[in-house]
Design an enzyme around this catalytic site. Sequence first.
Site, PDB file in Angstrom:
ATOM      1  N   TYR A  76       0.906  -1.418   0.153  1.00 43.62           N
ATOM      2  CA  TYR A  76       0.404   0.292  -0.680  1.00 43.62           C
ATOM      3  C   TYR A  76       1.105   1.353   0.090  1.00 43.62           C
ATOM      4  O   TYR A  76       0.885   1.850  -0.709  1.00 43.62           O
ATOM      5  CB  TYR A  76      -0.814  -0.145   1.351  1.00 43.62           C
ATOM      6  CG  TYR A  76      -2.240   1.035   1.412  1.00 43.62           C
ATOM      7  CD1 TYR A  76      -2.729   1.188  -0.246  1.00 43.62           C
ATOM      8  CD2 TYR A  76      -1.550   2.260   1.964  1.00 43.62           C
ATOM      9  CE1 TYR A  76      -3.633   1.848   0.416  1.00 43.62           C
ATOM     10  CE2 TYR A  76      -2.713   3.518   2.266  1.00 43.62           C
ATOM     11  CZ  TYR A  76      -3.977   2.954   1.707  1.00 43.62           C
ATOM     12  OH  TYR A  76      -4.686   3.985   1.433  1.00 43.62           O
ATOM     13  N   GLU A 109       4.231   1.662  -0.392  1.00 45.07           N
ATOM     14  CA  GLU A 109       4.699   2.006  -1.716  1.00 45.07           C
ATOM     15  C   GLU A 109       4.178   2.572  -2.714  1.00 45.07           C
ATOM     16  O   GLU A 109       4.280   2.916  -3.875  1.00 45.07           O
ATOM     17  CB  GLU A 109       5.775   0.541  -2.121  1.00 45.07           C
ATOM     18  CG  GLU A 109       6.744   1.100  -0.722  1.00 45.07           C
ATOM     19  CD  GLU A 109       8.404   1.955  -1.359  1.00 45.07           C
ATOM     20  OE1 GLU A 109       7.791   3.032  -1.510  1.00 45.07           O
ATOM     21  OE2 GLU A 109       9.181   1.688  -0.585  1.00 45.07           O
ATOM     22  N   VAL A 124     -11.481   3.020  14.702  1.00 44.12           N
ATOM     23  CA  VAL A 124     -12.438   4.250  14.688  1.00 44.12           C
ATOM     24  C   VAL A 124     -13.807   3.295  13.974  1.00 44.12           C
ATOM     25  O   VAL A 124     -14.108   2.786  15.713  1.00 44.12           O
ATOM     26  CB  VAL A 124     -12.855   5.445  13.928  1.00 44.12           C
ATOM     27  CG1 VAL A 124     -14.325   5.564  13.913  1.00 44.12           C
ATOM     28  CG2 VAL A 124     -12.072   6.547  14.181  1.00 44.12           C
ATOM     29  N   ASN A 170     -13.009  -0.456  14.074  1.00 41.60           N
ATOM     30  CA  ASN A 170     -12.640  -1.577  15.288  1.00 41.60           C
ATOM     31  C   ASN A 170     -13.475  -1.523  16.410  1.00 41.60           C
ATOM     32  O   ASN A 170     -13.989  -2.227  17.268  1.00 41.60           O
ATOM     33  CB  ASN A 170     -11.780  -1.544  15.968  1.00 41.60           C
ATOM     34  CG  ASN A 170     -10.701  -2.910  14.785  1.00 41.60           C
ATOM     35  OD1 ASN A 170     -11.186  -3.366  13.972  1.00 41.60           O
ATOM     36  ND2 ASN A 170      -9.838  -2.939  15.099  1.00 41.60           N
ATOM     37  N   PHE A 171     -13.314  -0.154  17.412  1.00 41.35           N
ATOM     38  CA  PHE A 171     -13.162   0.462  18.778  1.00 41.35           C
ATOM     39  C   PHE A 171     -14.917   0.556  18.597  1.00 41.35           C
ATOM     40  O   PHE A 171     -15.514  -0.376  19.086  1.00 41.35           O
ATOM     41  CB  PHE A 171     -13.232   1.552  19.279  1.00 41.35           C
ATOM     42  CG  PHE A 171     -11.830   1.858  19.722  1.00 41.35           C
ATOM     43  CD1 PHE A 171     -10.754   0.485  19.275  1.00 41.35           C
ATOM     44  CD2 PHE A 171     -10.635   2.744  19.629  1.00 41.35           C
ATOM     45  CE1 PHE A 171      -9.105   0.372  19.599  1.00 41.35           C
ATOM     46  CE2 PHE A 171      -9.127   2.728  20.018  1.00 41.35           C
ATOM     47  CZ  PHE A 171      -8.296   1.997  20.133  1.00 41.35           C
ATOM     48  N   ASP A 212       3.651  -0.030  12.147  1.00 45.05           N
ATOM     49  CA  ASP A 212       2.844   0.335  12.322  1.00 45.05           C
ATOM     50  C   ASP A 212       3.163   2.216  12.828  1.00 45.05           C
ATOM     51  O   ASP A 212       3.911   2.120  14.081  1.00 45.05           O
ATOM     52  CB  ASP A 212       1.963   0.206  13.842  1.00 45.05           C
ATOM     53  CG  ASP A 212       0.474   1.025  14.216  1.00 45.05           C
ATOM     54  OD1 ASP A 212      -0.197   1.023  13.088  1.00 45.05           O
ATOM     55  OD2 ASP A 212       0.081   0.696  15.267  1.00 45.05           O
ATOM     56  N   PRO A 213       2.744   3.180  12.837  1.00 39.38           N
ATOM     57  CA  PRO A 213       2.935   4.610  12.442  1.00 39.38           C
ATOM     58  C   PRO A 213       3.071   5.164  13.564  1.00 39.38           C
ATOM     59  O   PRO A 213       1.817   5.016  14.634  1.00 39.38           O
ATOM     60  CB  PRO A 213       2.811   5.064  12.052  1.00 39.38           C
ATOM     61  CG  PRO A 213       1.883   4.547  10.629  1.00 39.38           C
ATOM     62  CD  PRO A 213       1.731   3.220  11.163  1.00 39.38           C
ATOM     63  N   ARG A 240       0.449  10.127  13.788  1.00 40.94           N
ATOM     64  CA  ARG A 240       0.187  11.077  12.264  1.00 40.94           C
ATOM     65  C   ARG A 240      -0.368  12.219  12.898  1.00 40.94           C
ATOM     66  O   ARG A 240      -1.799  11.951  13.761  1.00 40.94           O
ATOM     67  CB  ARG A 240      -0.347   9.525  12.331  1.00 40.94           C
ATOM     68  CG  ARG A 240      -1.012   9.684  10.944  1.00 40.94           C
ATOM     69  CD  ARG A 240       0.669  10.087   9.457  1.00 40.94           C
ATOM     70  NE  ARG A 240       1.203   8.504   9.573  1.00 40.94           N
ATOM     71  CZ  ARG A 240       1.113   7.479   8.815  1.00 40.94           C
ATOM     72  NH1 ARG A 240      -0.053   7.146   8.735  1.00 40.94           N
ATOM     73  NH2 ARG A 240       2.755   6.579   8.755  1.00 40.94           N
TER      74      ARG A 240
END
Length: 313
Positions: free
Chosen positions: A147, A149, A190, A192-193, A275-276, A279
Amino acid sequence: MRESGRVLITGGAGFLGSHLCERLIKDGMDVLCVDNYFTGRRTNVEALLKHPSFEIMRHDVTFPLYVEVDQIYNLACPASPIHYQHDPVQTTKTSVHGAINMLGLAKRVRATIFQASTSEVYGDPQVHPQTEDYWGHVNPIGLRSCYDEGKRCAETLFFDYHRQHKLKIKVGRIFNTYGPRMHPNDGRVVSNFIVQALQGKDITIYGKGTQTRSFCYVSDLIEAFVRLMASGPEVTGPINLGNPVEFTMIELAEAVLRLTGSSSKLIFQPLPSDDPKQRQPDISKAKQALGWEPKVKLEDGLKETIAYFRSII
């Protein structure tokens, strides 16, 4: 002679695409929605199917498309890790071959073309907040690379077509966006929660929950798309589109629990690969070039999103 104001939206039955279709129909445009339904859903655009200015076509952008249009919004690509890692080779093809095919179409019909790029081009950033002149910190061989690259290569193609063929391009780098019609199983934080809270399941937080994201409500983002497309030819982008207000994952989880009235518990799992940690967009360019900044507060947007998920779960 083709009609003025005909717009092609690839990925038009997806989360963002369906909202963009609605907005452009409302603005009086003729809209051709193209989707292969990998993550997009026909139900997302059901309300538009009988509208005389709306047309829908099943098509995969990795194959050429021959239509007559004035504007192209290239949104086609699975955008959540669960979906884009399902078939990583196809994800890269969608970004790269899809860009080549849509740029070729834009060149042939002399259309202005918009690329839905992503904050993922910055990778796990070493600069905070992220400005458009930051080149990023991306793992080219990791699980998310298909995704990250793919989208970076698409930006390269857009600017090469702009320089080589004088194509009118608009490149928007989208930061975390949420709202009604998110896919309930997309694995994004979002959705998921909210789904976990509504189902009374434990809310899964990865890492310590101190990593941050900035959340932009979908209507704000669509407004930015339309303004960027309408901007003068000197505004090519890339331009950050997102909400600069940062929240930790724990803050987001607590807001969802409060707004759903759920008694779900928070549980902690190891952080996924690449995982960043942070952001946050610097949106100075969007403010200056487009006169745009987000208006919807997180709490208000979450209420709308929760109401949507209640209706489908």
